[in-house]
Design an enzyme around this catalytic site. Structure first.
Site, PDB file in Angstrom:
ATOM      1  N   GLU A  48       0.755  -1.349   0.121  1.00 40.48           N
ATOM      2  CA  GLU A  48      -0.027  -0.031  -0.103  1.00 40.48           C
ATOM      3  C   GLU A  48       1.037   1.370   0.103  1.00 40.48           C
ATOM      4  O   GLU A  48       2.034   1.121   0.243  1.00 40.48           O
ATOM      5  CB  GLU A  48      -0.738   0.109   1.265  1.00 40.48           C
ATOM      6  CG  GLU A  48      -0.232   0.050   2.497  1.00 40.48           C
ATOM      7  CD  GLU A  48      -0.673   1.032   3.601  1.00 40.48           C
ATOM      8  OE1 GLU A  48      -1.218   2.196   3.075  1.00 40.48           O
ATOM      9  OE2 GLU A  48      -0.667   0.656   4.544  1.00 40.48           O
ATOM     10  N   LYS A  72      -5.506  10.858   0.022  1.00 43.46           N
ATOM     11  CA  LYS A  72      -5.575   9.535   0.930  1.00 43.46           C
ATOM     12  C   LYS A  72      -6.662   8.764   0.302  1.00 43.46           C
ATOM     13  O   LYS A  72      -7.834   9.187   0.292  1.00 43.46           O
ATOM     14  CB  LYS A  72      -5.788   9.761   2.243  1.00 43.46           C
ATOM     15  CG  LYS A  72      -6.042   8.531   3.081  1.00 43.46           C
ATOM     16  CD  LYS A  72      -6.078   8.715   4.685  1.00 43.46           C
ATOM     17  CE  LYS A  72      -6.656   7.612   5.094  1.00 43.46           C
ATOM     18  NZ  LYS A  72      -7.114   7.834   6.704  1.00 43.46           N
ATOM     19  N   LYS A 116      -4.761  -1.405  13.405  1.00 39.28           N
ATOM     20  CA  LYS A 116      -4.159  -0.166  14.235  1.00 39.28           C
ATOM     21  C   LYS A 116      -4.536  -0.249  15.568  1.00 39.28           C
ATOM     22  O   LYS A 116      -5.566  -0.157  15.724  1.00 39.28           O
ATOM     23  CB  LYS A 116      -3.891   0.910  13.560  1.00 39.28           C
ATOM     24  CG  LYS A 116      -2.972   0.858  12.289  1.00 39.28           C
ATOM     25  CD  LYS A 116      -2.730   2.418  11.781  1.00 39.28           C
ATOM     26  CE  LYS A 116      -3.965   2.726  10.809  1.00 39.28           C
ATOM     27  NZ  LYS A 116      -3.774   1.885   9.587  1.00 39.28           N
TER      28      LYS A 116
HETATM   29  N1  PSU Z   1      -0.724   0.998   8.174  1.00 39.04           N
HETATM   30  C1  PSU Z   1       0.329   1.796   8.881  1.00 39.04           C
HETATM   31  N2  PSU Z   1       0.230   3.401   8.745  1.00 39.04           N
HETATM   32  C2  PSU Z   1      -1.045   3.880   7.941  1.00 39.04           C
HETATM   33  C3  PSU Z   1      -1.823   2.582   7.298  1.00 39.04           C
HETATM   34  C4  PSU Z   1      -1.589   1.413   7.748  1.00 39.04           C
HETATM   35  O1  PSU Z   1       1.413   1.161   9.406  1.00 39.04           O
HETATM   36  O2  PSU Z   1      -0.845   4.943   7.732  1.00 39.04           O
HETATM   37  C5  PSU Z   1      -3.030   3.406   6.547  1.00 39.04           C
HETATM   38  C6  PSU Z   1      -3.673   2.032   5.788  1.00 39.04           C
HETATM   39  O3  PSU Z   1      -3.574   2.630   4.408  1.00 39.04           O
HETATM   40  C7  PSU Z   1      -4.905   2.000   6.055  1.00 39.04           C
HETATM   41  C8  PSU Z   1      -5.360   3.442   6.469  1.00 39.04           C
HETATM   42  O4  PSU Z   1      -5.862   1.450   5.090  1.00 39.04           O
HETATM   43  O5  PSU Z   1      -4.339   3.862   7.376  1.00 39.04           O
HETATM   44  C9  PSU Z   1      -6.517   3.342   7.050  1.00 39.04           C
HETATM   45  O6  PSU Z   1      -7.141   4.725   7.332  1.00 39.04           O
HETATM   46  P1  PSU Z   1      -8.751   4.813   7.697  1.00 39.04           P
HETATM   47  O7  PSU Z   1      -8.800   4.394   9.270  1.00 39.04           O
HETATM   48  O8  PSU Z   1      -8.925   6.417   7.655  1.00 39.04           O
HETATM   49  O9  PSU Z   1      -9.490   3.924   6.761  1.00 39.04           O
END
Ligand code: PSU
Ligand code: MN
Length: 306
Positions: A26, A88, A161
């Site tokens: 990604e 993003k 996360k």
């Molecule tokens: N993993 C990391 N750092 C990040 C992300 C993942 O170590 O920044 C990113 C990924 O691209 C994931 C996104 O899909 O954060 C999720 O964002 P949201 O919670 O707005 O969907």
């Protein structure tokens, strides 16, 4: 699947047509997740980890409205540049960026879409998005979860996360029919920490077992994706008791400043890295490398003809 919007990098194309394993990576982590210059250094290191294992990297992104499976060095640098106002990109952003010829880093959701279009069955990330804390009020649930429910790609990660509500995230994944697999663990890894008190659906202990499980999942009717959760090595992991109050502090400040929507995850990560030293940032970098390494081993064992 051939798609009018998609550019497959020549090296990725060669690998795909000659049976060399490919892993998608990604790029929101490059454009929004990590500070410069850690972001570009990490992006290049992750590609090298794959190449050293004989696996072709396909870092995804959107450049001037073109979906990319595999980026050139220049394109990686563009996504890492702190001067560029980059998007993003999740599923709902894609048509807008394509039609307006814009550029952005792809989240897990958008990376899964591009990987599926290019026929790449495995991707790696640090941690997936999920249900945010207080999600029952805000309805802030990452589109990563619904994408996992609909797109047949295996996501190798360190769990959701740690800034998220992990029990609610697991509930949502169950509703979406997404298997949550522990690699050498019975409990869900929590990103910076190795363990949680939440059980995974199945435990596997080898890359071979992971590859077989992915092959079976992808062969089921209308199959979506699955999560392979890889805990940090003991030495690099941080204790949950130590991290949890720091996350609560970041969530408090986000609420106070009215941060919501797609800005929330990047805000929480930046807040943690700015206010709590680089220990957490280091753990995030280790996690990305460690997951990419595992994705390489799984890809090498994956049998496409199944
Ligand atoms: N993993 C990391 N750092 C990040 C992300 C993942 O170590 O920044 C990113 C990924 O691209 C994931 C996104 O899909 O954060 C999720 O964002 P949201 O919670 O707005 O969907
Ligand atoms: Mn969100």
């Amino acid at each position: 699947m051939v798609n009018n919007f998609l550019d497959i990098h020549p090296d990725v194309n060669t690998a795909l047509s000659s049976g060399i394993p490919v892993v998608a990576l990604e790029s929101t982590v490059i454009s929004h997740g990590l500070p410069y210059p850690d972001n570009i250094e990490t992006a290049l290191q992750l590609e090298k980890i794959l190449l050293d294992e004989g696996v072709q990297p396909a870092t995804t992104g959107i450049i001037n409205g073109r979906l990319k499976a595999g980026l050139s060095r220049k394109e990686l640098e563009l996504l890492a540049s702190p001067e560029q106002p980059l998007h993003k990109v999740s599923r709902r952003d894609m048509a807008g960026l394509i039609s307006q010829e814009l550029s952005g880093g792809t989240t897990v959701a958008a990376t899964m879409m591009i990987a599926a279009m290019a026929d790449i069955p495995i991707m790696a990330t640090g941690g997936i998005g999920g249900v945010h804390k207080h999600g029952e009020q805000t309805l802030d649930i990452s589109a990563d979860l619904t994408e996992l429910g609909r797109t047949p790609v295996a996501v190798v990660c360190g769990g959701p996360k740690a800034i998220l509500d992990l029990p609610k995230t697991l509930e949502y994944l169950e509703t979406q029919g997404v298997p949550v697999i522990g690699f050498g663990t019975d409990t869900l890894p929590a990103f910076y920490s190795r363990e949680s008190d939440l059980p995974v659906d199945f435990r596997i202990n080898s890359a071979e077992q992971a590859a077989r499980l992915i092959e079976c999942q992808l062969e089921l009717p209308n199959s979506g994706g699955l999560l392979i959760c890889n805990p940090l090595p003991e030495e690099q992991a941080l204790p949950w008791e130590e991290i949890s109050p720091k996350i609560d502090d970041a969530v408090f400040h986000a609420k106070k400043q009215g941060i919501h929507g797609k800005a929330l995850t990047p805000f929480l990560l930046q807040h943690l890295y700015q206010h709590h030293g680089d220990q957490l940032l280091k753990a995030n970098l280790t996690l990305l490398k460690h997951n990419t390494q595992l994705a390489a081993m799984i890809a090498r064992n994956f049998n496409h003809t199944h």
